[in-house]
Design a protein around this motif. Structure first.
Motif, PDB file in Angstrom:
ATOM      1  N   SER A   1       0.833  -1.206   0.000  1.00  0.00           N
ATOM      2  CA  SER A   1       0.000   0.000   0.000  1.00  0.00           C
ATOM      3  C   SER A   1       0.865   1.252   0.000  1.00  0.00           C
ATOM      4  CB  SER A   1      -0.938  -0.007   1.213  1.00  0.00           C
ATOM      5  OG  SER A   1      -1.829  -1.099   1.168  1.00  0.00           O
ATOM      6  N   LEU A   2       1.890   1.276   0.837  1.00  0.00           N
ATOM      7  CA  LEU A   2       2.797   2.424   0.880  1.00  0.00           C
ATOM      8  C   LEU A   2       3.545   2.595  -0.439  1.00  0.00           C
ATOM      9  CD1 LEU A   2       4.172   1.803   4.471  1.00  0.00           C
ATOM     10  CD2 LEU A   2       2.835   3.810   3.779  1.00  0.00           C
ATOM     11  N   LEU A   3       3.958   1.493  -1.029  1.00  0.00           N
ATOM     12  CA  LEU A   3       4.692   1.558  -2.297  1.00  0.00           C
ATOM     13  C   LEU A   3       3.798   2.051  -3.427  1.00  0.00           C
ATOM     14  CD1 LEU A   3       6.795  -1.731  -2.064  1.00  0.00           C
ATOM     15  CD2 LEU A   3       7.592   0.609  -1.733  1.00  0.00           C
ATOM     16  N   HIS A   4       2.549   1.644  -3.440  1.00  0.00           N
ATOM     17  CA  HIS A   4       1.617   2.144  -4.456  1.00  0.00           C
ATOM     18  C   HIS A   4       1.468   3.663  -4.356  1.00  0.00           C
ATOM     19  CE1 HIS A   4       0.299  -1.513  -6.370  1.00  0.00           C
ATOM     20  NE2 HIS A   4      -0.133  -2.047  -5.255  1.00  0.00           N
ATOM     21  N   LEU A   5       1.635   4.182  -3.156  1.00  0.00           N
ATOM     22  CA  LEU A   5       1.511   5.630  -2.936  1.00  0.00           C
ATOM     23  C   LEU A   5       2.820   6.370  -3.221  1.00  0.00           C
ATOM     24  CD1 LEU A   5      -0.603   5.533   0.351  1.00  0.00           C
ATOM     25  CD2 LEU A   5      -1.383   6.316  -1.911  1.00  0.00           C
TER      26      LEU A   5
ATOM     27  N   PHE B   1     -10.923   1.265   0.693  1.00  0.00           N
ATOM     28  CA  PHE B   1     -10.665   2.511  -0.033  1.00  0.00           C
ATOM     29  C   PHE B   1     -10.494   3.672   0.939  1.00  0.00           C
ATOM     30  CE2 PHE B   1     -13.251   0.680  -3.779  1.00  0.00           C
ATOM     31  CZ  PHE B   1     -12.115   0.103  -4.322  1.00  0.00           C
ATOM     32  N   VAL B   2     -11.361   3.718   1.966  1.00  0.00           N
ATOM     33  CA  VAL B   2     -11.307   4.805   2.943  1.00  0.00           C
ATOM     34  C   VAL B   2      -9.973   4.790   3.690  1.00  0.00           C
ATOM     35  CG1 VAL B   2     -12.275   5.669   5.113  1.00  0.00           C
ATOM     36  CG2 VAL B   2     -13.799   4.991   3.243  1.00  0.00           C
ATOM     37  N   ARG B   3      -9.553   3.616   4.150  1.00  0.00           N
ATOM     38  CA  ARG B   3      -8.313   3.533   4.913  1.00  0.00           C
ATOM     39  C   ARG B   3      -7.092   3.788   4.021  1.00  0.00           C
ATOM     40  NH1 ARG B   3     -10.135  -0.045   9.202  1.00  0.00           N
ATOM     41  NH2 ARG B   3     -11.550   1.319  10.368  1.00  0.00           N
ATOM     42  N   PHE B   4      -7.156   3.356   2.783  1.00  0.00           N
ATOM     43  CA  PHE B   4      -6.060   3.616   1.844  1.00  0.00           C
ATOM     44  C   PHE B   4      -5.896   5.121   1.644  1.00  0.00           C
ATOM     45  CE2 PHE B   4      -4.466   3.941  -2.621  1.00  0.00           C
ATOM     46  CZ  PHE B   4      -3.252   3.295  -2.443  1.00  0.00           C
TER      47      PHE B   4
ATOM     48  N   GLU C   1      -6.896   7.394   3.730  1.00  0.00           N
ATOM     49  CA  GLU C   1      -6.489   7.960   5.015  1.00  0.00           C
ATOM     50  C   GLU C   1      -4.988   7.786   5.222  1.00  0.00           C
ATOM     51  OE1 GLU C   1      -9.348   8.163   8.708  1.00  0.00           O
ATOM     52  OE2 GLU C   1      -8.295   6.239   8.661  1.00  0.00           O
ATOM     53  N   LEU C   2      -4.475   6.613   4.864  1.00  0.00           N
ATOM     54  CA  LEU C   2      -3.035   6.377   4.947  1.00  0.00           C
ATOM     55  C   LEU C   2      -2.292   7.392   4.086  1.00  0.00           C
ATOM     56  CD1 LEU C   2      -0.670   4.526   5.890  1.00  0.00           C
ATOM     57  CD2 LEU C   2      -1.084   3.163   3.831  1.00  0.00           C
ATOM     58  N   ALA C   3      -2.801   7.636   2.884  1.00  0.00           N
ATOM     59  CA  ALA C   3      -2.173   8.616   2.001  1.00  0.00           C
ATOM     60  C   ALA C   3      -2.205  10.014   2.611  1.00  0.00           C
ATOM     61  CB  ALA C   3      -2.892   8.622   0.652  1.00  0.00           C
ATOM     62  N   ARG C   4      -3.294  10.338   3.287  1.00  0.00           N
ATOM     63  CA  ARG C   4      -3.434  11.662   3.895  1.00  0.00           C
ATOM     64  C   ARG C   4      -2.358  11.900   4.950  1.00  0.00           C
ATOM     65  NH1 ARG C   4      -7.950  13.300   8.145  1.00  0.00           N
ATOM     66  NH2 ARG C   4      -7.436  15.494   8.416  1.00  0.00           N
ATOM     67  N   ILE C   5      -1.996  10.850   5.684  1.00  0.00           N
ATOM     68  CA  ILE C   5      -0.955  10.970   6.710  1.00  0.00           C
ATOM     69  C   ILE C   5       0.349  11.470   6.101  1.00  0.00           C
ATOM     70  CG2 ILE C   5       0.507   9.624   8.279  1.00  0.00           C
ATOM     71  CD1 ILE C   5      -1.936   7.808   8.768  1.00  0.00           C
ATOM     72  N   PHE C   6       0.610  11.057   4.858  1.00  0.00           N
ATOM     73  CA  PHE C   6       1.861  11.412   4.192  1.00  0.00           C
ATOM     74  C   PHE C   6       1.708  12.556   3.194  1.00  0.00           C
ATOM     75  CE2 PHE C   6       2.482   7.109   5.652  1.00  0.00           C
ATOM     76  CZ  PHE C   6       3.793   7.085   6.069  1.00  0.00           C
ATOM     77  N   GLY C   7       0.512  13.131   3.125  1.00  0.00           N
ATOM     78  CA  GLY C   7       0.285  14.198   2.149  1.00  0.00           C
ATOM     79  C   GLY C   7       0.223  13.689   0.732  1.00  0.00           C
ATOM     80  N   ALA C   8      -0.201  12.436   0.562  1.00  0.00           N
ATOM     81  CA  ALA C   8      -0.242  11.813  -0.766  1.00  0.00           C
ATOM     82  C   ALA C   8      -1.667  11.567  -1.241  1.00  0.00           C
ATOM     83  CB  ALA C   8       0.538  10.497  -0.743  1.00  0.00           C
ATOM     84  N   GLU C   9      -2.603  12.417  -0.801  1.00  0.00           N
ATOM     85  CA  GLU C   9      -4.001  12.215  -1.172  1.00  0.00           C
ATOM     86  C   GLU C   9      -4.242  12.182  -2.681  1.00  0.00           C
ATOM     87  OE1 GLU C   9      -4.508  15.219   2.346  1.00  0.00           O
ATOM     88  OE2 GLU C   9      -2.915  14.690   0.925  1.00  0.00           O
ATOM     89  N   PRO C  10      -3.614  13.078  -3.478  1.00  0.00           N
ATOM     90  CA  PRO C  10      -3.875  13.035  -4.932  1.00  0.00           C
ATOM     91  C   PRO C  10      -3.534  11.676  -5.547  1.00  0.00           C
ATOM     92  CG  PRO C  10      -2.819  15.105  -4.343  1.00  0.00           C
ATOM     93  CD  PRO C  10      -2.756  14.232  -3.126  1.00  0.00           C
TER      94      PRO C  10
END
Length: 292
Positions: A29-33, A127-130, A132-141
């Motif tokens: 998940s982190l790598l996809h982001l 999808f929601v948690r994915f 949210e995880l992105a939001r923690i790192f500023g990777a929402e887009p």
């Protein structure tokens, strides 16, 4: 920002710079982001890596084959620990061998999990948690781009099925009698449904994974079998075993055996890919999209 995760408020003043991903799903998940540089270590890989991130996965330091000890985890100097399921993420295996969330917090290490204990896997929550995880790192887009791509692919899969009659399917995990399967609810059941299948044991509770007799499987006469590749026994060995015990079933007569990874449907990318993989097996007359 503050996020409520599994009943705990987690506040972030800045994006984490050193995250330990405690299992394969959280690592993928982190790598996809696009967060390779932020991953200080990974652990507990027990499946084939999703091809789109396999090259980046190889760059990540492996802390342990299963879960890292407390000492090894601390040596990675994480400011965040991420995992797929909170029981394994925070307490380790066997239970108590790793830090609790409170103990991590006391050491200044934040924690986040993609699926809380006793939650059933659910694509919408995934999808929601994915995101949210992105939001923690500023990777929402990036997350929204992926989620949109996955939803579009799932819509194309639904169109490809065109209202086809669901295929009665037995999901086989392991065992020689009783047999371990998946019940109703949960990610595998939902993935099978999206692929045009009907779980013959969807009336059973999802957790713990139910065990059923050979006779009960034969009596329901599945037209297909989905084999979960999740232990040392190969899918080919499992198929030979199932052909022997279900020799009179429609699945055996038609040779309709499908294989999924252990982590099938477990990330947005895997969900979109695996519904097409299983769909092609269940409905060979249909034309499914390729994802990614």
């Amino acid at each position: 920002m503050t996020i409520s995760n599994c009943g705990q408020e987690v506040t972030f003043d800045a994006p984490p710079k050193r995250v330990v991903a405690m299992d394969q799903i959280s690592t993928e998940s982190l790598l996809h982001l696009g967060l390779t540089d932020a991953i200080a270590g990974t652990a507990f890989r027990n499946d084939e890596i999703f091809p789109a991130v396999s090259a980046e996965y190889a760059k990540v330091k492996v802390l342990a084959e299963m879960y890292p000890s407390k000492e090894v985890l601390l040596s990675a100097e994480p400011d965040l620990v991420v995992g797929n399921i909170d029981f394994f993420t925070y307490s380790g295996f066997p239970p108590g061998s790793n830090f609790t969330r409170q103990e991590l917090g006391d050491k200044g290490i934040k924690s986040y999990t993609l699926q809380c204990q006793n939650e059933q896997p659910d694509p919408e929550r995934m999808f929601v948690r994915f995101a949210e995880l992105a939001r923690i790192f500023g990777a929402e887009p990036k997350a929204q781009q992926i989620i949109t791509q996955v939803r579009e692919s799932l819509a194309r899969t639904e169109t490809a099925l065109g209202g086809a009659t669901p295929v009665p399917t037995f999901i086989y995990r392991s065992g020689s009698g009783p047999l371990s399967t998946f019940g109703g609810g949960g990610g595998s059941n939902e993935g099978l449904r999206r692929a045009g299948g009907q779980n013959i044991f969807d009336d059973k509770a999802p957790l713990p994974p139910p065990e059923v007799s050979v006779e009960s499987v034969a009596a329901l006469n599945p037209k297909a079998v989905v084999i979960s590749d999740e232990d040392e026994q190969s899918p080919q060995e499992k198929e030979r075993f199932l052909r022997d015990i279900l020799g009179q079933s429609d699945a055996v007569r038609e040779g309709r055996f499908c294989v999924t990874d252990f982590y099938a449907f477990g990330t947005p990318f895997r969900l979109a890919r695996d519904v097409n993989v299983v769909g092609r097996c269940l409905h060979p007359d249909k034309s499914f999209p390729t994802f990614p």
